[in-house]
Design a protein around this motif. Structure first.
Motif, mmCIF file in Angstrom:
data_model
loop_
_atom_site.group_PDB
_atom_site.id
_atom_site.type_symbol
_atom_site.label_atom_id
_atom_site.label_comp_id
_atom_site.label_asym_id
_atom_site.label_seq_id
_atom_site.Cartn_x
_atom_site.Cartn_y
_atom_site.Cartn_z
ATOM 1 N N MET B 177 -9.581 2.735 0.001
ATOM 2 C CA MET B 177 -8.871 4.012 -0.111
ATOM 3 C C MET B 177 -7.859 4.178 1.018
ATOM 4 O O MET B 177 -6.755 4.664 0.805
ATOM 5 N N ILE B 178 -8.271 3.790 2.226
ATOM 6 C CA ILE B 178 -7.354 3.949 3.365
ATOM 7 C C ILE B 178 -6.095 3.113 3.140
ATOM 8 O O ILE B 178 -4.971 3.592 3.356
ATOM 9 N N THR B 179 -6.277 1.880 2.648
ATOM 10 C CA THR B 179 -5.104 1.015 2.473
ATOM 11 C C THR B 179 -4.129 1.603 1.457
ATOM 12 O O THR B 179 -2.924 1.404 1.576
ATOM 13 N N MET B 180 -4.664 2.352 0.488
ATOM 14 C CA MET B 180 -3.782 2.942 -0.529
ATOM 15 C C MET B 180 -2.745 3.871 0.072
ATOM 16 O O MET B 180 -1.660 4.064 -0.488
ATOM 17 N N ALA B 181 -3.091 4.466 1.216
ATOM 18 C CA ALA B 181 -2.155 5.390 1.837
ATOM 19 C C ALA B 181 -0.883 4.673 2.291
ATOM 20 O O ALA B 181 0.149 5.296 2.492
ATOM 21 N N PHE B 182 -0.972 3.365 2.433
ATOM 22 C CA PHE B 182 0.171 2.609 2.933
ATOM 23 C C PHE B 182 0.923 1.893 1.823
ATOM 24 O O PHE B 182 1.609 0.918 2.050
ATOM 25 N N THR B 183 0.725 2.358 0.576
ATOM 26 C CA THR B 183 1.426 1.764 -0.567
ATOM 27 C C THR B 183 2.250 2.830 -1.272
ATOM 28 O O THR B 183 2.246 3.999 -0.857
ATOM 29 N N ASN B 184 2.911 2.429 -2.336
ATOM 30 C CA ASN B 184 3.596 3.424 -3.162
ATOM 31 C C ASN B 184 2.908 3.587 -4.517
ATOM 32 O O ASN B 184 3.542 3.673 -5.560
ATOM 33 N N PHE B 185 1.582 3.628 -4.463
ATOM 34 C CA PHE B 185 0.765 3.758 -5.674
ATOM 35 C C PHE B 185 0.856 5.201 -6.180
ATOM 36 O O PHE B 185 0.015 6.029 -5.891
ATOM 37 N N ASN B 186 1.917 5.479 -6.953
ATOM 38 C CA ASN B 186 2.074 6.842 -7.450
ATOM 39 C C ASN B 186 2.486 6.821 -8.909
ATOM 40 O O ASN B 186 2.398 5.785 -9.582
ATOM 41 N N GLN B 187 2.929 7.968 -9.398
ATOM 42 C CA GLN B 187 3.253 8.065 -10.829
ATOM 43 C C GLN B 187 4.360 7.096 -11.248
ATOM 44 O O GLN B 187 4.411 6.687 -12.402
ATOM 45 N N TYR B 188 5.237 6.714 -10.332
ATOM 46 C CA TYR B 188 6.317 5.798 -10.687
ATOM 47 C C TYR B 188 5.871 4.353 -10.621
ATOM 48 O O TYR B 188 6.511 3.460 -11.187
ATOM 49 N N HIS B 189 4.810 4.071 -9.880
ATOM 50 C CA HIS B 189 4.284 2.718 -9.761
ATOM 51 C C HIS B 189 2.805 2.713 -10.087
ATOM 52 O O HIS B 189 1.973 2.471 -9.220
#
Lengths: 363, 449
Positions: B177-189
């Motif tokens: 979960m912490i690593t996700m904060a450093f990605t662009n895992f959002n509605q566009y990706h």
């Protein structure tokens, strides 16, 4: 007579469950004196203190302060202050704030508060302790802070509820001197509650002896010690030999089957009485010279004296204080002066007792 | 634990073991378990050997690729059409699933770390065997080893399962979960995403989310302070009231308030939500009495809704404080209160100077817990207002949304922003940690404890 500062008139305290804590108590407190309320636990002495302080209401009777009835005056408006048994210091404040509490409430100017608090701390010999936390103080120091907190408000009467009972022996003795000295310096009336007769005798101008909610006797320490009114007082204050006896006539009393000259009078002849002989008034001599002969049973060394227990031929126990030791099992003679004998009537009221004493002492 | 090891000198150094050890000892530096097998510690040796073999097989077949993919999180980020030269046609390729790649990558790293730990353990065991052989001491057999595992080293055996569980179900997901904060895992990706560093934090603190984050943070803090302060203050007052002289049927009153606390919270919250509704009993009663013509929008008006949740929370939170305060009040030394009265304090001054500070002293630490709990008080907000009313200025948040309920909406609604949510989670953690540390250290209970 000096105008009394506090008078208790006919005070009775009864609880809801029917228990009577105090019965018809009359007390007169004069200003500037050191009073002790002396009695065993449960005798009602603390209840009297609480009634004077205003924490408990009397069921009947009047509390009069400087001539005014104050039964309904709340505690925070009475000109008395209390030193509690467990000191009741506020643990979340330091020494200064504890002592300054009352003055701060009265919104005195800061400079005045500071002066008075530091002065009070000096009086109780704790200068330089103002910024200590309560938890850092020893029992004796907490005691002094509690006294400082009480006297800083300049009360007219200071109530002390067994304030020395939590201290060790040595400290207690020191504090006795200090309290007495403090009282004489401040000229405040002290009402001191204690169950320790030595404490009361040592410090007081006047003692009220209490038992079972009744005031048994009042008087100076010497009066009470030398002329106890009844068996209880004689037994509770100091140590004593109490024996059944019979009044033959004025100034002559019979006990352990012998007649003795005494210094008491004013009783019916043939009246059954109790006789008190203090252990330190009994002198040891040879059996031939003794007024009484006892056989030594046990002997304890108490440091400043020997405590000797012996039995006479009738089997009565005798307690003797002597500076010299005797041999166990040896027969010894006891002598005493007529003034050493104190005769007590059964069920005599304090007024009658005082009146009788006055009558023949004048003669 | 570590100190103890540091103080007792090892029986032999690794260097000595390597230089003077026999062939099996030397080989153990490369192939784990050989030394143990040679010394007839069959079980231990086999576990070491099989672990290494299994690890190497896994590492070469999938571990390498999992870790190498971790840096890019997959090559194909979008649905793409590529020309397949073999078949001579255009084919549509699904994007690589970055979520799976990320998970496998993290698991791979953890496995490597675990193997390194195991390697160190095996080296120590080898060194121990070398020293025993050198000094001519008895070498424990497998049977003896198992016996000590059940006896003097039972704690190690018992700790194995919980530790494995913590690694599998707590440590791994947390890192994930912490690593996700450093990605662009959002509605566009949603499928293929990449590393973006601190971009999501930037977005929250200074970018397009800042317009939502700061107002929501502000309200969260206001809410936490107000909710904690009101329940504490009124709980203490209620406790004092019930404990004060002349109150009869104390037990009855106390029970009355505790009933609220005994009903499951979500039930009372959902009920209260209906109660305050525009068409709810409060409004219809007020309308029937002709006191209002329009329903009062308890939960729909942005400002009124904030007041409503605080008031409703008081109703739920006061009984708890009341119970704790009652216990403290009953234990306060009566003579302190009398001493204060003696010094001229009236009942209010006694409360302010004596009773309240001491209640605060005892309840200080639990107050901080309540405050942190209120920062993260999901239930009350979500069940009462659902964060609403919606605020058009906010991104996916309503006027009464706390950071946690906003976080929930960011992940659970149709257009998820997992990276923002993950970053938000970290920020909430940091805020809570800072508040706890600062305040705990200031409480008197902590100082004296």
């Amino acid at each position: 007579m000096v105008k009394p500062i506090i008078e208790l008139k006919n005070i009775t305290k009864r609880y809801d469950d029917g228990f009577t804590a105090l019965e018809n108590i009359d007390l007169v407190i004069e200003p500037g004196k050191f009073y002790s309320l002396l009695g065993p636990s449960g005798s009602g002495k603390t209840t009297i203190l609480r009634i004077i302080a205003g924490f408990t209401d009397a069921t009947e009777g009047e509390v009069i302060f400087e001539g005014k009835k104050i039964n309904d005056l709340p505690a925070n408006q009475r000109k008395v202050n209390t030193v509690f048994q467990n000191y009741a210091l506020f643990p979340h404040m330091d020494v200064f704030d504890n002592v300054a509490f009352g003055l701060t409430l009265k919104k005195r100017p800061e400079k005045e508060i500071r002066e008075r608090v530091l002065n009070a701390l000096k009086v109780v010999q704790l200068p330089g302790y103002a910024n200590r936390e309560i938890s850092e103080l020893s029992g004796g120091q907490q005691q002094r802070v509690a006294i400082a907190r009480a006297i800083v408000n300049e009360p007219k009467v200071l109530l002390l509820d067994e304030p020395l009972s939590a201290l060790d022996m040595k400290l207690r003795k020191d504090m006795q001197y200090e309290l007495r000295e403090l009282q004489q310096r401040l000229k405040i009336t002290f009402i001191f509650v204690t169950h320790d007769q030595e404490e009361a005798l040592a410090m007081s101008d006047e003692i009220f002896v209490m038992n079972d909610g009744k005031a048994l006797q009042s008087g100076t320490p010497v009066d009470i010690y030398d002329e106890p009114i009844n068996h209880f007082v004689a037994n509770f204050i100091g140590e004593s030999n109490i024996l059944p006896g019979k009044m033959i006539k004025d100034f002559e009393v019979e006990f352990v089957g012998k007649k003795f000259e005494c210094a008491d009078a004013g009783m019916r002849s043939g009246e059954k009485v109790e006789v008190v002989l203090r252990p330190e008034d009994l002198d040891i001599t040879t059996p031939e010279q003794g007024k009484l002969v006892v056989t030594v049973d046990t002997q304890l060394f108490r440091g400043d004296h020997f405590e000797i227990v012996g039995y006479d031929e009738d089997g009565n126990e005798w307690l003797i204080h002597s500076t010299n030791p005797v041999k166990d099992g040896k027969k010894i003679g006891l002598t005493f002066e007529p003034e050493d004998i104190h005769v007590m009537r059964f069920g005599e009221k304090e007024e009658d007792f005082d009146a009788r004493l006055e009558q023949y002492e004048e003669d | 634990m570590f100190k103890k090891n540091a103080n007792t000198a090892p029986e032999a150094t690794f260097k000595e073991t390597w230089q003077k050890g026999d062939w099996a000892t030397k080989l153990s530096f490369i192939i784990m378990g050989i030394s143990q097998l040679k010394n007839k510690q069959w079980l231990k040796g086999l576990i070491f050997l099989i672990s290494e073999v299994a690890f190497l097989v896994w590492f070469f077949y999938s571990g390498i690729s999992a870790i190498s993919l971790l840096s890019s999180l997959g090559k194909i980020k979008k649905l793409t059409r590529v020309f397949d030269e073999k078949q001579g046609i255009w084919v549509t390729k699904q994007p690589d699933s970055s979520m799976v790649i990320l998970l496998f990558g993290i698991v791979s790293i953890i496995l490597i770390i675990l193997l390194l730990i195991l390697y160190y353990v095996s080296l120590k065991s080898t060194r121990h065997l070398y020293a025993l052989n050198r000094d001519g001491k008895h070498i424990p057999s497998t049977k003896e080893d198992l016996a000590t595992l059940l006896d003097s080293r039972l704690h190690q055996l018992l700790m194995f399962l919980p530790l494995a569980g913590i690694f599998a179900f707590t440590v791994t997901p947390t890192i994930y979960m912490i690593t996700m904060a450093f990605t662009n895992f959002n509605q566009y990706h949603p499928i293929g995403f990449s590393w973006t560093g601190l971009q999501s934090f930037g977005q929250i603190l200074t970018g397009d989310m800042a317009g939502t984050f700061f107002p929501v943070l502000g309200w969260t803090l206001i809410w936490a302070v107000a909710a904690t302060a009101t329940t504490f203050l009124f709980g203490v007052l209620l406790g004092l009231l019930i404990e004060s002289k002349g109150i009869k049927f104390r037990g009855f009153f106390r029970t009355l308030f505790v009933v609220v606390f005994a009903v499951p919270q979500f039930v009372s919250l959902l009920m209260m939500s209906m109660f305050w509704d525009n068409a709810g009993p409060v409004n219809s009663w007020l309308q029937r009495m002709n006191w209002i013509s329009q329903p009062i929008r308890f939960l729909q008006d942005p400002n009124l809704a904030k007041i409503t949740v605080i008031v409703t929370n008081m109703w739920i939170g006061i009984p708890v404080t009341m119970l704790i305060a009652t216990a403290i009040i009953q234990n306060l030394p009566q003579d302190q209160i009398e001493a204060a009265k003696m010094d001229g304090a009236n009942p209010f001054q006694v409360f302010r100077s004596i009773t309240f500070p001491q209640i605060l002293f005892v309840m200080g630490p639990s107050l901080i817990q309540q405050f942190i709990g209120n920062i993260n008080n999901f239930n009350v907000i979500f069940l009462l207002t659902g964060g609403g009313p919606l605020n058009s200025k906010f991104y996916q948040a309503g006027s009464t949304d706390l950071l946690v309920t906003w976080l929930y909406k960011l992940t659970m609604q149709s257009v998820p922003d997992y990276n923002i949510a993950a970053a938000l989670g970290i920020i909430i953690f940091v805020i809570s940690a800072i508040f706890s540390l600062l305040t705990y250290r200031r409480t008197n209970a902590f100082k004296e404890g």
